[in-house]
Design a protein around this motif. Structure first.
Motif, PDB file in Angstrom:
ATOM      1  N   ARG A 115     -40.724  -8.294  34.094  1.00 50.69           N
ATOM      2  CA  ARG A 115     -41.117  -8.116  32.689  1.00 50.69           C
ATOM      3  C   ARG A 115     -40.012  -7.357  31.962  1.00 50.69           C
ATOM      4  O   ARG A 115     -39.462  -6.395  32.494  1.00 50.69           O
ATOM      5  CB  ARG A 115     -42.445  -7.356  32.596  1.00 50.69           C
ATOM      6  N   ALA A 117     -38.257  -5.052  29.049  1.00 47.47           N
ATOM      7  CA  ALA A 117     -38.421  -4.032  28.009  1.00 47.47           C
ATOM      8  C   ALA A 117     -37.626  -4.519  26.793  1.00 47.47           C
ATOM      9  O   ALA A 117     -36.689  -5.296  26.954  1.00 47.47           O
ATOM     10  CB  ALA A 117     -37.890  -2.693  28.505  1.00 47.47           C
TER      11      ALA A 117
ATOM     12  N   THR B  50     -42.111  -1.154  31.277  1.00 46.63           N
ATOM     13  CA  THR B  50     -42.839  -2.422  31.149  1.00 46.63           C
ATOM     14  C   THR B  50     -44.218  -2.250  31.769  1.00 46.63           C
ATOM     15  O   THR B  50     -44.456  -1.326  32.532  1.00 46.63           O
ATOM     16  CB  THR B  50     -42.114  -3.588  31.860  1.00 46.63           C
ATOM     17  N   ASN B  54     -44.810  -1.012  26.888  1.00 42.81           N
ATOM     18  CA  ASN B  54     -43.575  -1.795  26.865  1.00 42.81           C
ATOM     19  C   ASN B  54     -42.616  -1.196  25.841  1.00 42.81           C
ATOM     20  O   ASN B  54     -42.956  -1.100  24.660  1.00 42.81           O
ATOM     21  CB  ASN B  54     -43.908  -3.244  26.494  1.00 42.81           C
TER      22      ASN B  54
END
Lengths: 158, 154
Positions: A115, A117, B50, B54
């Motif tokens: 994922r 940032a 994350t 986030n």
């Protein structure tokens, strides 16, 4: 770094540059990065990612003149300095699109679940990026508007 | 978990970790919300988050403050220039703070992963950390000013 993890970034740079700004990649070369510090060309966007036991970052590092050309092409305006907010925003968006697209391919093919940032973007003189020790590769791209480098780091992968 | 709670965990972590290094007399200004954040410090360390949160946490200071913090981390060895070793020490310090904050957040069942910290140093540095609203706090320590910026979406 595993080719399976690196190739999506190379493909993504090719596709995104062509699609967003009509820039063609002429060639690329991969070199391992031995040091934990990177001297920047002058404009860079950094995006980190993590998921499970993995973490890493993708750095897009450009000489100021190439960053300006990309911003000019993307926004259809003539910028003269990289300290303009919109120039930096263009590079940030480019990195976001490249990283997002590549990580989607990696996640779909490996199931790692990385994922992202949000990217941040910077400019300055004598810029150095330092990080904790992890294996990185530098990928030099030569395009029809000049060269730039991408640094990929993925911790948790040999 | 609300954003303000998240931020408070980060601040508690800053104070706890600096306290572990016996840094006393830390003064904290109130939290300021900014619509967009541009940083122009000589040394900034950024940690990406994350998961349930986030975004990025940035710790910024001058070169002089960074040298003193690095020296503190290296048991008082005098750091006269911000070289690779000094930057590595700074990365480690702010990584400790970030991990401490994440541990506090996990007690509220927040599942957050962090990336390795990146230290950015140079001259005439301009960093756009985010184009979204950011919470910032300035600390005054015996080593100088440290600004903590929290640009995270929950």
């Amino acid at each position: 770094m595993d080719q399976e993890l690196m190739q999506p970034y190379i493909d993504s740079v090719n596709e995104v540059l062509q699609m967003m700004v009509g820039v063609k990649v002429l060639s690329h070369s991969v070199t391992p990065v031995e040091k934990s510090e990177i001297m920047s060309y002058g404009v860079a966007s950094i995006m980190t990612f993590s998921g499970g036991i993995f973490s890493g970052r993708v750095v897009l590092d450009l000489p100021p003149e190439v960053a300006l050309k990309i911003a000019n092409l993307l926004l259809g305006e003539q910028f003269s300095t990289t300290r303009e907010r919109m120039v930096l925003a263009s590079i940030s968006e480019l990195n976001n699109t490249i990283g997002g697209s590549a990580n989607t391919v990696i996640n779909n093919s490996t199931g790692i679940g990385l994922r992202l940032a949000p990217p941040y973007v910077l400019t300055g003189d004598k810029l150095v990026f330092a990080s904790t020790k992890a294996k990185s590769v530098g990928i030099m791209f030569k395009t029809n508007i000049g060269f730039f480098r991408m640094y990929l780091t993925l911790k948790g992968v040999d | 978990m609300r954003l303000e709670q998240c931020m408070r965990h980060v601040l508690a972590a800053v104070e706890a970790v600096l306290g572990q290094f016996r840094v006393a007399d830390i003064k904290r200004e109130s939290i300021v919300r900014k619509d967009e954040l541009t940083l122009d410090y000589e040394v900034t360390t950024i940690v990406g988050l994350t998961g349930d949160a986030n975004g990025n946490i940035a710790y910024s200071c001058s070169n002089e403050t960074a040298k003193k913090l690095a020296s503190m981390l290296m048991n008082g060895i005098l750091v006269t220039e911000m070289n690779e070793l000094g930057r590595s020490a700074i990365a480690e310090l702010f990584n400790m703070i970030s991990q401490n904050a994440l541990f506090r957040m996990s007690s509220e069942n927040a599942r957050i992963d962090s990336s390795q910290p990146s230290v950015i140093a140079g001259e005439n540095v301009m960093i756009i950390l985010t184009f979204m609203s950011t919470y910032c706090v300035t600390y005054w320590t015996p080593f100088g000013k440290i600004e903590v910026s929290f640009a995270v979406e929950l």
